[in-house]
Enzyme design. Structure first.
Site, PDB file in Angstrom:
ATOM      1  N   GLU A 108       0.672  -1.403   0.157  1.00 11.96           N
ATOM      2  CA  GLU A 108       0.082   0.067  -0.063  1.00 11.96           C
ATOM      3  C   GLU A 108       0.770   1.054   0.095  1.00 11.96           C
ATOM      4  OE1 GLU A 108      -2.874   0.277   3.007  1.00 11.96           O
ATOM      5  OE2 GLU A 108      -3.972  -1.469   2.288  1.00 11.96           O
TER       6      GLU A 108
ATOM      7  N   ASP B 130      -6.537   8.551   9.828  1.00 11.00           N
ATOM      8  CA  ASP B 130      -4.964   8.096  10.378  1.00 11.00           C
ATOM      9  C   ASP B 130      -4.873   8.649  11.791  1.00 11.00           C
ATOM     10  OD1 ASP B 130      -3.568   6.819   8.060  1.00 11.00           O
ATOM     11  OD2 ASP B 130      -4.978   8.322   7.040  1.00 11.00           O
TER      12      ASP B 130
END
Length: 291
Positions: A54, A65
């Site tokens: 990724e 995040d």
């Protein structure tokens, strides 16, 4: 590869055939700590045993995040990282290993902004998503990308994006969380290709001491509705975590712990730190933990 999601399926099948545990997909923030170092970190991850990738596109407002990735995005953006930095990282992964599945991960706004600065006449101009995503899809395909995750794109608003990406041989990878309803799981199962990203816990990214206790039930709920391969991320940081989730799914995604490893490594030693860390979590090195 012309068949949508083919590299993912082949990688999962090969791993299952070997019987050596789940694939480990490292998450690397493109441009962190500098755009110049990113290609070396990609190659180091492959040497360490990465079974897929990724590549994260830095963004100034990454709501899903945690602080480790937020800090990494800030550093990368200040160093001049862009979507092109991420696409170059994908190219490096593809050139280094023609078979490794590569996923580009990011938020919708940067992807749309990329398209607005790179106009295209190939997509339907009446579609607010299709037209700006067309240039990204084309460039991503050229870079060897197999799948794209758009973190903040709801499944019920994703069909135009999914079609544009599929036209270029790229799967739109969906995320599901323990809080996902049966309706949402069914909607993702109907559209999924490549793999489905299972968020192992409720909250933002970040290393945890243990995998969520209700994760097995979550996997069972999703598996009842799809045969698309599953990968788990959020909170995976140790070899024991990889082994635990490997009993349930064929791939584990490691992000924050790897980013922290890069952040703590001295200049000139970051690639070696990445390689060593992944050797540990993939089981190539016999150590209980890696930090």
């Amino acid at each position: 590869m012309s068949e949508l999601g083919a590299r993912f399926r082949e990688a999962f099948a090969a791993s299952s055939g070997r019987g050596d545990g789940p694939l480990v997909f490292p998450f690397l923030t493109a441009g962190f700590p500098t755009p110049q170092e990113t290609p070396d970190l990609v190659r180091a991850a492959l040497r360490g045993g990465a079974g897929g990738f990724e590549i994260g596109v830095p963004f100034s407002d990454p709501l899903a995040d945690g602080p480790v990735h937020q800090d990494a995005y800030t550093v990368a953006l200040n160093a001049g990282a862009t979507i092109e930095t991420a696409l170059e990282a994908c190219r490096v992964a593809r050139q280094t290993d023609p078979d490794v599945p590569v996923t580009l991960m990011g938020y919708l706004n940067p992807f749309l902004s990329y398209g607005s600065s790179t106009p295209s006449s190939e997509a339907d101009p009446g579609d607010a998503l299709a037209q700006p995503l067309e240039p990204l899809a084309r460039r991503a395909a050229e870079a060897g990308v197999d799948g794209i995750i758009v973190v903040d794109l709801p499944v019920d608003e994703s069909d135009a994006a999914r079609e544009v990406l599929a036209n270029h041989g790229i799967a739109l990878i969906y995320l599901l969380a323990p809080t996902s309803t049966e309706k949402r799981i069914a909607a993702v199962a109907e559209r999924a290709a490549g793999f489905i990203y299972l968020v192992s816990l409720t909250g933002v990214t970040g290393a945890r001491d243990e995998v969520a206790r209700d994760f097995e039930a979550f996997v069972s709920r999703v598996s009842m509705l799809t045969d698309t391969p599953l990968a788990v991320g959020f909170g995976i940081s140790r070899r024991e975590h990889v082994e635990q989730v490997g009993n349930l799914v064929p791939a584990a995604i490691i992000g924050s712990a790897l980013t922290a490893t890069i952040a703590s490594a001295p200049d000139g030693a970051r690639a070696a730190a990445v390689e060593h860390y992944l050797e540990v979590v993939t089981g190539r090195r016999s150590e209980e933990t890696a930090t």
